[in-house]
Write a protein that holds these residues in place. Structure first.
Motif, PDB file in Angstrom:
ATOM      1  N   TYR A   1      -6.517  -2.606  -8.266  1.00 41.53           N
ATOM      2  CA  TYR A   1      -5.693  -3.795  -8.113  1.00 41.53           C
ATOM      3  C   TYR A   1      -5.177  -3.890  -6.684  1.00 41.53           C
ATOM      4  CZ  TYR A   1      -5.498  -4.676 -13.122  1.00 41.53           C
ATOM      5  OH  TYR A   1      -5.825  -4.982 -14.412  1.00 41.53           O
ATOM      6  N   ARG A   2      -5.007  -5.119  -6.238  1.00 40.59           N
ATOM      7  CA  ARG A   2      -4.374  -5.383  -4.950  1.00 40.59           C
ATOM      8  C   ARG A   2      -3.080  -6.145  -5.217  1.00 40.59           C
ATOM      9  NH1 ARG A   2      -9.462  -8.031  -1.965  1.00 40.59           N
ATOM     10  NH2 ARG A   2      -9.993  -8.550  -4.108  1.00 40.59           N
ATOM     11  N   TYR A   3      -2.038  -5.764  -4.519  1.00 35.87           N
ATOM     12  CA  TYR A   3      -0.723  -6.395  -4.637  1.00 35.87           C
ATOM     13  C   TYR A   3      -0.333  -6.982  -3.288  1.00 35.87           C
ATOM     14  CZ  TYR A   3       0.573  -4.314  -9.169  1.00 35.87           C
ATOM     15  OH  TYR A   3       0.652  -3.981 -10.491  1.00 35.87           O
ATOM     16  N   TRP A   4       0.426  -8.085  -3.355  1.00 42.64           N
ATOM     17  CA  TRP A   4       0.971  -8.701  -2.162  1.00 42.64           C
ATOM     18  C   TRP A   4       2.416  -9.121  -2.429  1.00 42.64           C
ATOM     19  CZ3 TRP A   4      -3.800  -9.811  -4.204  1.00 42.64           C
ATOM     20  CH2 TRP A   4      -4.919  -9.607  -3.389  1.00 42.64           C
TER      21      TRP A   4
ATOM     22  N   ALA B   1       0.801  -1.216   0.000  1.00 40.34           N
ATOM     23  CA  ALA B   1       0.000   0.000   0.000  1.00 40.34           C
ATOM     24  C   ALA B   1       0.839   1.275   0.000  1.00 40.34           C
ATOM     25  CB  ALA B   1      -0.945   0.009   1.206  1.00 40.34           C
ATOM     26  N   THR B   2       1.940   1.283   0.726  1.00 42.65           N
ATOM     27  CA  THR B   2       2.711   2.509   0.874  1.00 42.65           C
ATOM     28  C   THR B   2       3.625   2.740  -0.328  1.00 42.65           C
ATOM     29  OG1 THR B   2       4.608   1.472   1.960  1.00 42.65           O
ATOM     30  CG2 THR B   2       2.761   2.141   3.392  1.00 42.65           C
ATOM     31  N   ASP B   3       4.101   3.970  -0.458  1.00 42.09           N
ATOM     32  CA  ASP B   3       5.041   4.289  -1.535  1.00 42.09           C
ATOM     33  C   ASP B   3       6.296   3.426  -1.448  1.00 42.09           C
ATOM     34  OD1 ASP B   3       3.296   6.210  -2.494  1.00 42.09           O
ATOM     35  OD2 ASP B   3       4.373   7.895  -1.576  1.00 42.09           O
ATOM     36  N   GLU B   4       6.766   3.172  -0.228  1.00 45.26           N
ATOM     37  CA  GLU B   4       7.961   2.353  -0.043  1.00 45.26           C
ATOM     38  C   GLU B   4       7.710   0.915  -0.486  1.00 45.26           C
ATOM     39  OE1 GLU B   4       6.624   4.318   2.431  1.00 45.26           O
ATOM     40  OE2 GLU B   4       8.080   5.943   2.218  1.00 45.26           O
ATOM     41  N   GLU B   5       6.543   0.383  -0.152  1.00 45.70           N
ATOM     42  CA  GLU B   5       6.207  -0.984  -0.557  1.00 45.70           C
ATOM     43  C   GLU B   5       6.061  -1.082  -2.074  1.00 45.70           C
ATOM     44  OE1 GLU B   5       3.845  -2.224   3.552  1.00 45.70           O
ATOM     45  OE2 GLU B   5       2.767  -1.220   1.917  1.00 45.70           O
TER      46      GLU B   5
ATOM     47  N   ILE C   1      -2.866   0.296  -8.157  1.00 46.60           N
ATOM     48  CA  ILE C   1      -3.414   0.250  -6.797  1.00 46.60           C
ATOM     49  C   ILE C   1      -4.368   1.410  -6.537  1.00 46.60           C
ATOM     50  CG2 ILE C   1      -2.809   0.466  -4.345  1.00 46.60           C
ATOM     51  CD1 ILE C   1      -0.196  -1.107  -5.042  1.00 46.60           C
ATOM     52  N   ARG C   2      -3.978   2.601  -6.888  1.00 46.83           N
ATOM     53  CA  ARG C   2      -4.735   3.792  -6.480  1.00 46.83           C
ATOM     54  C   ARG C   2      -5.848   4.190  -7.444  1.00 46.83           C
ATOM     55  NH1 ARG C   2       0.594   6.553  -4.001  1.00 46.83           N
ATOM     56  NH2 ARG C   2       0.744   5.105  -2.242  1.00 46.83           N
ATOM     57  N   GLU C   3      -5.763   3.733  -8.709  1.00 48.25           N
ATOM     58  CA  GLU C   3      -6.758   4.151  -9.695  1.00 48.25           C
ATOM     59  C   GLU C   3      -7.544   2.996 -10.305  1.00 48.25           C
ATOM     60  OE1 GLU C   3      -4.646   6.447 -12.641  1.00 48.25           O
ATOM     61  OE2 GLU C   3      -3.591   7.580 -11.064  1.00 48.25           O
TER      62      GLU C   3
END
Length: 185
Positions: A60-63, A9-13, A55-57
């Motif tokens: 999508y979900r990422y893991w 979720a975060t910019d770092e991730e 993710i933001r638009e």
């Protein structure tokens, strides 16, 4: 041991996933699609701006995938359901019509040392459970027709080829894929 799915979720991730993507892609895909197309696709679909937009638009979900403290890869998916979802660009209208509530598995990418250790099967099991929890009828993905390893793996996990697709992605490059689908009970 349990395969852990850490949401991104975060910019770092996001930056970490883009770094992983660059390494994984450039170590696997040039032999299949060539270096130029690999570089282009990493920039267009696996970069920080692309993942951020996913993710933001785009929903999508990422893991990040981890087992016993070892990061083994990453995965991504998007729900396409209840009339609100639509197929990802250039994807199958046939799949959308037959399964109105579905999950598009966008990415399952593993480091070389993680391949052959059944992580992809565990990711598919994760997505099957997610589909059940969210009331989805099927899941689908695209796999390059020259990616024999991927095609065999998905067939072995119960996917079938719904159709073939040749889609332009820019700069004269094409994605030549199988669209593979698996119904979820």
């Amino acid at each position: 041991m349990a395969l852990m799915f850490h949401p991104v979720a975060t910019d770092e991730e996001i930056a970490e996933v883009a770094r992983m993507a660059d390494e994984i892609w450039k170590g696997y895909w040039p032999a299949i699609i060539g270096q130029e197309q690999t570089d282009y696709m990493v920039e267009q679909f696996q970069s920080i701006p692309a993942i951020t937009a996913d993710i933001r638009e785009r929903g999508y979900r990422y893991w990040v995938l981890e087992e016993a403290g070892e990061v083994v890869g990453y995965t991504s998916a998007a729900k396409e359901a209840d009339g609100a979802g639509r197929p990802a660009p250039n994807h199958s209208q046939t799949v959308a019509q037959r399964w109105p509530k579905r999950l598009f598995i966008s990415k399952i990418y593993l480091y070389p040392a993680a391949r052959g250790r059944h992580f992809a099967s565990r990711v598919i099991e994760f997505f099957e459970q997610l589909c059940r929890e969210e009331g989805l009828e099927a899941m689908y993905l695209t796999v390059n027709r020259k990616n024999d390893l991927g095609t065999r793996a998905y067939l072995g996990r119960g996917f079938s080829v719904a159709e073939e697709a040749d889609n332009p992605i820019g700069e004269g490059f094409y994605m030549t894929d199988y669209i593979m689908v698996k119904e979820v009970n």
